[in-house]
Design a protein around this motif. Structure first.
Motif, PDB file in Angstrom:
ATOM      1  N   VAL A 119       3.106 -15.598   0.492  1.00  0.00           N
ATOM      2  CA  VAL A 119       2.399 -14.675  -0.387  1.00  0.00           C
ATOM      3  C   VAL A 119       2.282 -13.359   0.357  1.00  0.00           C
ATOM      4  O   VAL A 119       1.661 -13.293   1.422  1.00  0.00           O
ATOM      5  N   ARG A 120       2.873 -12.301  -0.187  1.00  0.00           N
ATOM      6  CA  ARG A 120       2.983 -11.032   0.532  1.00  0.00           C
ATOM      7  C   ARG A 120       1.734 -10.174   0.319  1.00  0.00           C
ATOM      8  O   ARG A 120       1.782  -9.122  -0.299  1.00  0.00           O
ATOM      9  N   GLN A 121       0.611 -10.597   0.914  1.00  0.00           N
ATOM     10  CA  GLN A 121      -0.584  -9.765   0.831  1.00  0.00           C
ATOM     11  C   GLN A 121      -0.556  -8.651   1.871  1.00  0.00           C
ATOM     12  O   GLN A 121      -1.308  -7.694   1.777  1.00  0.00           O
ATOM     13  N   GLU A 122       0.333  -8.770   2.872  1.00  0.00           N
ATOM     14  CA  GLU A 122       0.503  -7.656   3.819  1.00  0.00           C
ATOM     15  C   GLU A 122       1.274  -6.521   3.125  1.00  0.00           C
ATOM     16  O   GLU A 122       2.011  -6.751   2.163  1.00  0.00           O
ATOM     17  N   GLU A 131       7.653  -5.308  -4.846  1.00  0.00           N
ATOM     18  CA  GLU A 131       6.595  -6.275  -4.564  1.00  0.00           C
ATOM     19  C   GLU A 131       6.847  -7.651  -5.165  1.00  0.00           C
ATOM     20  O   GLU A 131       6.250  -8.635  -4.721  1.00  0.00           O
ATOM     21  N   MET A 162       0.060 -17.506   3.076  1.00  0.00           N
ATOM     22  CA  MET A 162      -0.381 -16.158   2.707  1.00  0.00           C
ATOM     23  C   MET A 162      -0.531 -15.323   3.967  1.00  0.00           C
ATOM     24  O   MET A 162      -1.197 -15.732   4.921  1.00  0.00           O
ATOM     25  N   ALA A 164      -1.861 -11.764   5.510  1.00  0.00           N
ATOM     26  CA  ALA A 164      -2.780 -10.661   5.231  1.00  0.00           C
ATOM     27  C   ALA A 164      -2.673  -9.595   6.312  1.00  0.00           C
ATOM     28  O   ALA A 164      -2.240  -9.867   7.425  1.00  0.00           O
ATOM     29  N   GLY A 170      -9.554  -8.987   4.607  1.00  0.00           N
ATOM     30  CA  GLY A 170      -8.402  -9.477   3.872  1.00  0.00           C
ATOM     31  C   GLY A 170      -8.268 -10.977   3.837  1.00  0.00           C
ATOM     32  O   GLY A 170      -7.461 -11.524   3.082  1.00  0.00           O
ATOM     33  N   GLN A 171      -9.066 -11.676   4.650  1.00  0.00           N
ATOM     34  CA  GLN A 171      -9.024 -13.135   4.662  1.00  0.00           C
ATOM     35  C   GLN A 171     -10.345 -13.747   4.196  1.00  0.00           C
ATOM     36  O   GLN A 171     -10.647 -14.904   4.479  1.00  0.00           O
ATOM     37  N   LEU A 187     -11.659 -15.645  -2.825  1.00  0.00           N
ATOM     38  CA  LEU A 187     -10.299 -15.651  -2.280  1.00  0.00           C
ATOM     39  C   LEU A 187      -9.857 -17.039  -1.822  1.00  0.00           C
ATOM     40  O   LEU A 187      -8.790 -17.525  -2.204  1.00  0.00           O
ATOM     41  N   SER A 204       5.052 -13.493   6.145  1.00  0.00           N
ATOM     42  CA  SER A 204       5.732 -13.019   4.943  1.00  0.00           C
ATOM     43  C   SER A 204       6.562 -11.770   5.203  1.00  0.00           C
ATOM     44  O   SER A 204       7.627 -11.592   4.603  1.00  0.00           O
TER      45      SER A 204
END
Length: 273
Positions: A119-122, A131, A162, A164, A170-171, A187, A204
């Motif tokens: 999961v590209r949360q970065e 995206e 995931m 972050a 972010g976590q 989250l 990611s």
């Protein structure tokens, strides 16, 4: 005229300070430079080739197979620099070796999580590609990591990771003075319900960039914390290091079998002794 300024495209890489002769085809990527010593402890031999900023590189052999390790520091921006510069000197396979927080209640501190996708949360990978482009681990690398964990007898899980940019907000952790980011309360529950396996900060981006460049990448992380049960201990680091090192050896054997069979990709009809 370029003048005398540093050239990021020179033979010796600007940040890592490595050249093609310094590294093997496969590189393990821990975050912490101190983890390099713990990784090379599993090898037959090693020699430090460079140490600049957060990037520490050593090269040696594991069961006769050439192997390298480069620390990336914390987070996807610095990990992306490592992948970029290692690719420029000829590296073709990247295996992140790290620690993580588990998101499924059955996972225990000390277990391994082998990433199948991300999961590209970065935000780093967003600067490379749209995206909705998936962050996927190379299935040959996943297969080698699973085979290594099985041979070593380590408890492991496979699944989606995931990544972050922030360790705190972010976590879903509180920031300074109790600050809570928008959505932080939900989250962990949302990720657990979606069957995401773990959280960390680099995988990611490494997977996405490797895919964009047609290179192989994967990740194996030790569970330090379970974000569902609240369990926390710094345990299993050596297992991830040994698993990734053995996986590098198995990948080399897989590549040799592919060459002998005249095929481009590993498949279920092939076998390793």
């Amino acid at each position: 005229m370029a003048g005398d300024s540093e050239d990021p495209n020179a033979d010796v890489q600007y940040h890592l300070e490595v050249a093609a002769d310094d590294v093997a085809d496969t590189v393990l990527l821990p975050g912490n430079p101190e983890r390099v010593e713990k990784i090379v402890a599993h090898w037959d031999d090693h020699e430090e080739r460079a140490h600049h900023r957060e990037y520490r590189t050593a090269t040696g052999t594991y069961d006769g197979t050439p192997i390298s390790v480069t620390s990336t520091g914390i987070g996807s921006p610095s990990a992306a620099i490592a992948v970029e510069e290692l690719a420029r000197v000829g590296c073709e396979t990247f295996i992140r070796v790290g620690s993580c927080g588990a998101l499924q209640p059955e996972m225990t501190v000390g277990d391994l999580v082998i990433t199948t996708g991300g999961v590209r949360q970065e935000g780093t990978s967003d600067e490379y590609v749209r995206e909705d482009y998936p962050a996927t681990a190379d299935y040959e690398v996943v297969s080698a990591l699973v085979a290594a964990a099985e041979r070593l007898g380590y408890d492991y899980h496979t699944g989606t990771t995931m990544s972050a940019d922030s360790f705190y907000a972010g976590q879903g952790r509180p920031g300074f003075d109790g600050f809570e980011a928008a959505g932080a309360d939900d989250l962990i529950d949302e990720l657990t319900e979606a069957n995401v396996a773990n959280i960390e900060m680099e995988a990611s981006a490494i997977l996405t960039i490797a895919n964009v460049y047609g290179l192989r990448a994967g990740a194996v992380c030790s569970v330090y914390a379970n974000r569902v049960t609240g369990e926390f201990r710094t345990e299993g680091e050596s297992r991830a290091a040994e698993t990734a090192s053995l996986a590098t050896h198995l990948l080399a054997k897989m590549d040799a079998v592919k060459r002998e069979a005249g095929v481009d990709r590993w498949h279920a009809g092939l076998s390793l002794e």
